[in-house]
Design a protein around this motif. Structure first.
Motif, PDB file in Angstrom:
ATOM      1  N   LEU A   1     -28.561  45.806 -27.117  1.00 65.86           N
ATOM      2  CA  LEU A   1     -29.579  46.786 -27.486  1.00 65.86           C
ATOM      3  C   LEU A   1     -28.906  47.979 -28.152  1.00 65.86           C
ATOM      4  O   LEU A   1     -28.035  48.608 -27.571  1.00 65.86           O
ATOM      5  N   SER A   2     -29.279  48.235 -29.377  1.00 68.48           N
ATOM      6  CA  SER A   2     -28.809  49.438 -30.049  1.00 68.48           C
ATOM      7  C   SER A   2     -30.046  50.099 -30.659  1.00 68.48           C
ATOM      8  O   SER A   2     -30.977  50.424 -29.929  1.00 68.48           O
ATOM      9  N   THR A   3     -30.103  50.236 -31.946  1.00 72.27           N
ATOM     10  CA  THR A   3     -31.334  50.726 -32.561  1.00 72.27           C
ATOM     11  C   THR A   3     -32.381  49.621 -32.559  1.00 72.27           C
ATOM     12  O   THR A   3     -33.559  49.877 -32.749  1.00 72.27           O
ATOM     13  N   GLY A   4     -31.961  48.423 -32.352  1.00 75.00           N
ATOM     14  CA  GLY A   4     -32.837  47.262 -32.232  1.00 75.00           C
ATOM     15  C   GLY A   4     -32.202  46.257 -31.296  1.00 75.00           C
ATOM     16  O   GLY A   4     -31.233  46.572 -30.605  1.00 75.00           O
ATOM     17  N   VAL A   5     -32.729  45.075 -31.286  1.00 75.27           N
ATOM     18  CA  VAL A   5     -32.168  44.003 -30.467  1.00 75.27           C
ATOM     19  C   VAL A   5     -31.360  43.081 -31.374  1.00 75.27           C
ATOM     20  O   VAL A   5     -31.863  42.595 -32.389  1.00 75.27           O
ATOM     21  N   ASN A   6     -30.121  42.867 -31.003  1.00 69.57           N
ATOM     22  CA  ASN A   6     -29.231  41.998 -31.756  1.00 69.57           C
ATOM     23  C   ASN A   6     -28.910  40.769 -30.915  1.00 69.57           C
ATOM     24  O   ASN A   6     -28.697  40.880 -29.706  1.00 69.57           O
ATOM     25  N   TRP A   7     -28.839  39.615 -31.550  1.00 71.74           N
ATOM     26  CA  TRP A   7     -28.628  38.359 -30.839  1.00 71.74           C
ATOM     27  C   TRP A   7     -27.396  37.627 -31.361  1.00 71.74           C
ATOM     28  O   TRP A   7     -27.086  37.665 -32.554  1.00 71.74           O
ATOM     29  N   GLY A   8     -26.754  36.916 -30.434  1.00 75.19           N
ATOM     30  CA  GLY A   8     -25.720  35.981 -30.826  1.00 75.19           C
ATOM     31  C   GLY A   8     -26.344  34.654 -31.229  1.00 75.19           C
ATOM     32  O   GLY A   8     -27.563  34.484 -31.168  1.00 75.19           O
ATOM     33  N   GLN A   9     -25.491  33.711 -31.605  1.00 75.51           N
ATOM     34  CA  GLN A   9     -25.982  32.431 -32.118  1.00 75.51           C
ATOM     35  C   GLN A   9     -26.329  31.455 -31.013  1.00 75.51           C
ATOM     36  O   GLN A   9     -26.993  30.450 -31.258  1.00 75.51           O
ATOM     37  N   GLY A  10     -25.906  31.743 -29.800  1.00 76.25           N
ATOM     38  CA  GLY A  10     -26.180  30.859 -28.674  1.00 76.25           C
ATOM     39  C   GLY A  10     -25.033  29.902 -28.403  1.00 76.25           C
ATOM     40  O   GLY A  10     -24.347  29.471 -29.336  1.00 76.25           O
ATOM     41  N   THR A  11     -24.840  29.577 -27.129  1.00 75.95           N
ATOM     42  CA  THR A  11     -23.818  28.615 -26.739  1.00 75.95           C
ATOM     43  C   THR A  11     -24.405  27.715 -25.651  1.00 75.95           C
ATOM     44  O   THR A  11     -25.067  28.179 -24.727  1.00 75.95           O
ATOM     45  N   GLN A  12     -24.181  26.427 -25.792  1.00 80.15           N
ATOM     46  CA  GLN A  12     -24.781  25.449 -24.877  1.00 80.15           C
ATOM     47  C   GLN A  12     -23.966  25.348 -23.597  1.00 80.15           C
ATOM     48  O   GLN A  12     -22.730  25.199 -23.633  1.00 80.15           O
ATOM     49  N   VAL A  13     -24.665  25.417 -22.476  1.00 83.65           N
ATOM     50  CA  VAL A  13     -24.073  25.153 -21.170  1.00 83.65           C
ATOM     51  C   VAL A  13     -24.808  23.956 -20.569  1.00 83.65           C
ATOM     52  O   VAL A  13     -26.042  23.987 -20.441  1.00 83.65           O
ATOM     53  N   THR A  14     -24.071  22.919 -20.242  1.00 82.44           N
ATOM     54  CA  THR A  14     -24.650  21.720 -19.654  1.00 82.44           C
ATOM     55  C   THR A  14     -23.971  21.452 -18.316  1.00 82.44           C
ATOM     56  O   THR A  14     -22.746  21.334 -18.257  1.00 82.44           O
ATOM     57  N   VAL A  15     -24.787  21.381 -17.271  1.00 81.97           N
ATOM     58  CA  VAL A  15     -24.277  21.109 -15.932  1.00 81.97           C
ATOM     59  C   VAL A  15     -24.777  19.729 -15.521  1.00 81.97           C
ATOM     60  O   VAL A  15     -25.972  19.537 -15.274  1.00 81.97           O
ATOM     61  N   SER A  16     -23.865  18.784 -15.467  1.00 82.67           N
ATOM     62  CA  SER A  16     -24.258  17.402 -15.213  1.00 82.67           C
ATOM     63  C   SER A  16     -23.070  16.617 -14.691  1.00 82.67           C
ATOM     64  O   SER A  16     -21.923  16.875 -15.083  1.00 82.67           O
ATOM     65  N   SER A  17     -23.371  15.646 -13.851  1.00 85.38           N
ATOM     66  CA  SER A  17     -22.316  14.761 -13.363  1.00 85.38           C
ATOM     67  C   SER A  17     -22.230  13.500 -14.217  1.00 85.38           C
ATOM     68  O   SER A  17     -21.380  12.645 -13.984  1.00 85.38           O
TER      69      SER A  17
END
Length: 114
Positions: free
Chosen positions: A98-114
């Motif tokens: 949060l600065s003068t607006g909302v800035n976002w990253g590109q996203g990163t996948q997290v997968t929790v699985s056996s």
């Protein structure tokens, strides 16, 4: 404007750990809050945790005691340490600032699985 670059996602077994990183650049002096959202397939984006410029933190109930958000000011980087991961933590994790607006990253996948 603030640019955010995330790293650290991946595949982990239930009970495992991951650490996400989010490096900020650009108009970093204007940032008041940084944090993480996540979005599971077919669901709305959910706020996971945030940290203020003063160091105050907050977490969604489902991750309390398992996730820790922290910041390293010298590197303009925020971290999300995740332990005791569960399959329901599987999502794309997005860093935001949060600065003068909302800035976002590109996203990163997290997968929790056996």
């Amino acid at each position: 404007q603030v640019q955010l670059v995330e790293s650290g996602g991946g595949l982990v077994q239930p009970g495992g750990s991951l650490r996400l990183s989010c490096a900020a650049s650009g108009s970093i002096f204007s940032i008041s809050v940084m944090g993480w959202y996540r979005q599971c397939s077919g669901k709305e984006r959910e706020l996971v945790a945030f940290i203020t410029s003063g160091g105050a933190t907050n977490y969604v109930d489902s991750v309390k005691g398992r996730f820790t958000i922290s910041r390293e000011n010298a590197k303009n980087t925020v971290y999300l340490q995740m332990v005791s991961l569960k399959p329901e933590d599987t999502a794309v994790y997005y860093c935001y600032a949060l600065s003068t607006g909302v800035n976002w990253g590109q996203g990163t996948q997290v997968t929790v699985s056996s």
